[in-house]
Design a protein around this motif. Structure first.
Motif, PDB file in Angstrom:
ATOM      1  N   ASP A   8       0.848  -1.186   0.000  1.00  0.00           N
ATOM      2  CA  ASP A   8       0.000   0.000   0.000  1.00  0.00           C
ATOM      3  C   ASP A   8       0.891   1.246   0.000  1.00  0.00           C
ATOM      4  O   ASP A   8       1.601   1.500   0.970  1.00  0.00           O
ATOM      5  N   PRO A   9       0.859   2.039  -1.081  1.00  0.00           N
ATOM      6  CA  PRO A   9       1.735   3.213  -1.136  1.00  0.00           C
ATOM      7  C   PRO A   9       1.524   4.194   0.013  1.00  0.00           C
ATOM      8  O   PRO A   9       2.471   4.822   0.478  1.00  0.00           O
ATOM      9  N   VAL A  10       0.307   4.313   0.492  1.00  0.00           N
ATOM     10  CA  VAL A  10       0.036   5.242   1.589  1.00  0.00           C
ATOM     11  C   VAL A  10       0.772   4.793   2.850  1.00  0.00           C
ATOM     12  O   VAL A  10       1.413   5.598   3.543  1.00  0.00           O
ATOM     13  N   ARG A  11       0.686   3.506   3.175  1.00  0.00           N
ATOM     14  CA  ARG A  11       1.360   2.989   4.370  1.00  0.00           C
ATOM     15  C   ARG A  11       2.878   3.045   4.211  1.00  0.00           C
ATOM     16  O   ARG A  11       3.594   3.358   5.164  1.00  0.00           O
ATOM     17  N   ILE A  12       3.357   2.758   3.022  1.00  0.00           N
ATOM     18  CA  ILE A  12       4.808   2.802   2.785  1.00  0.00           C
ATOM     19  C   ILE A  12       5.321   4.225   2.936  1.00  0.00           C
ATOM     20  O   ILE A  12       6.304   4.485   3.642  1.00  0.00           O
TER      21      ILE A  12
END
Length: 410
Positions: A8-12
């Motif tokens: 998940d790009p947001v979490r990364i």
């Protein structure tokens, strides 16, 4: 993008303070091969060291002992991520500095008439220092790339190997060609003749922690500042080989493992902060969850990062494959390469990079210390190539922006 992203790009991106900085809002970073953003885990460990333990380590007082523990943790944790024991790990100011010290050590370990195999695909740091040993009577044999594709063919290596070869030096990934080289197979071929193997992993390690034991090489080098960490060079070297090499430090450091191959004093704070890289890799594995398989968190992190990047890379390569007026360097198969993509453009590379900067997109331009490679490919190093390099924290939207900007400027 048709394939799902395993991370998940947001979490990364929440793990990187840079993405929350007002000055960087809207900026798309496509020169990660020159240096990545730094993870919060690394920055927190750096801050803790400077605030609480910025004293001489290896002393008998409390803060000195705490500093020692933090540094020793980085040796242990970095080794875990690379699947070796802690006594493999050495830190130095940069990969170029580590390789230079290594070559000085091998200078007296080698004998006149011994041979070294180098490539013309390398960054100069893993080529030039070895070539200079020719002045000591060492024979230099060049494993040459295909002049059209930049590919290193194993069959060409076979023709260079014999009992005189004591050292084979190669990149895991070229910082221009981007293709993932068959290191394990090359190592087996070299070891059949008793040669030591040195692998430059600077352009591979940002895309997943390497399994050194699986590769089988004797020495593996990479730059921590390109792997979300501090500005340090990391060198993993087989302990039995390291003990054979002449001491490069003060004479009284002869028996001090972590100092004998580092002529200068180590940067204590940056070594202590390096274990934050490993903290971050564990978070990547946690974010990937059960959707990505691997033997332990570091192999899961590796596989998740590679899968993420392969999905992101596919549309960019598809666009470049069809684009007139440019030359794509290396493979157009995203599964065979890292997301470090160089293109030759009609205009000088710097002009194109400057034009893309007006779109708030940062790309690289130049020869990237791969001067010999560009010449072999028939490219004027002064004209240079445009380098589009990203990692797993890049988003699909940023890739789309890059493609649109390229279409407008090329």
């Amino acid at each position: 993008m048709s394939a799902a992203l395993p991370l998940d790009p947001v979490r990364i991106r929440a793990e990187f303070p840079s993405f929350r900085q007002p000055e960087l809002q809207g900026f798309a970073h496509f020169e990660n091969a020159g240096g990545s953003f730094t993870s919060a885990d690394v920055l927190n460990r750096m801050r803790n060291f400077y605030w609480n333990n910025k004293v001489q380590p290896y002393e008998h007082f409390g803060p000195g002992r705490a500093a020692t523990r933090q540094m020793e943790e980085s040796y242990r944790r970095m080794a875990q991520a690379m699947n070796v024991a802690a006594d493999w790990i050495h830190f130095g100011p940069s990969t170029s500095a580590n390789t230079y010290a290594l070559a000085r050590a091998f200078e007296t370990w080698l004998r006149p008439a011994d041979a070294i195999v180098v490539t013309n695909q390398d960054h100069e740091a893993n080529s030039g220092v070895w070539r200079k040993l020719s002045s000591r009577g060492i024979e230099i044999r060049e494993w040459q790339v295909d002049k059209q594709t930049g590919h290193l063919d194993l069959a060409a290596l076979d023709k260079l190997l014999d009992s005189k070869v004591r050292l084979v030096c190669m990149p895991h990934v070229s910082n221009v060609v981007g293709e993932i080289n068959p290191v394990a197979e090359a190592v087996k071929k070299a070891k059949a003749f008793g040669a030591v193997t040195v692998v430059d992993g600077v352009s591979y390690a940002p895309h997943g922690p390497p399994d050194i034991l699986a590769l089988g090489c004797d020495i593996y080098l990479f730059s921590a500042y390109k792997v979300y960490g501090p500005h340090q060079g990391v060198m993993a070297i087989r302990p039995s080989l390291a003990s054979e090499l002449p001491n490069q430090s003060h004479f009284f450091n002869e028996t001090v493992r972590e100092k004998r191959l580092n002529p200068a004093g180590p940067d204590h704070a940056q070594i202590a902060a390096a274990s934050g890289i490993v903290d971050y890799l564990e978070k990547v594995a946690e974010i990937a969850g059960t959707a990505v398989q691997g033997a332990g968190p570091f192999r899961v992190a590796h596989n998740a990062m590679r899968q993420q990047e392969t999905v992101l890379l596919a549309p960019l390569l598809d666009y470049l494959r069809k684009k007139n007026g440019i030359r794509l360097i290396g493979s157009d198969d995203p599964a065979k390469r890292a997301p470090t993509v160089a293109i030759l453009t009609e205009r000088p590379a710097l002009h194109v990079a400057t034009a893309l900067a007006r779109h708030n997109i940062g790309v690289g331009a130049g020869n990237f210390y791969a001067y010999r490679l560009l010449e072999a490919l028939g490219i004027n190093p002064a004209h240079g190539v445009v380098r589009l390099s990203f990692v797993h924290y890049t988003t699909p939207e940023e890739v789309d922006r890059l493609i649109k900007a390229l279409d407008e400027e090329l």
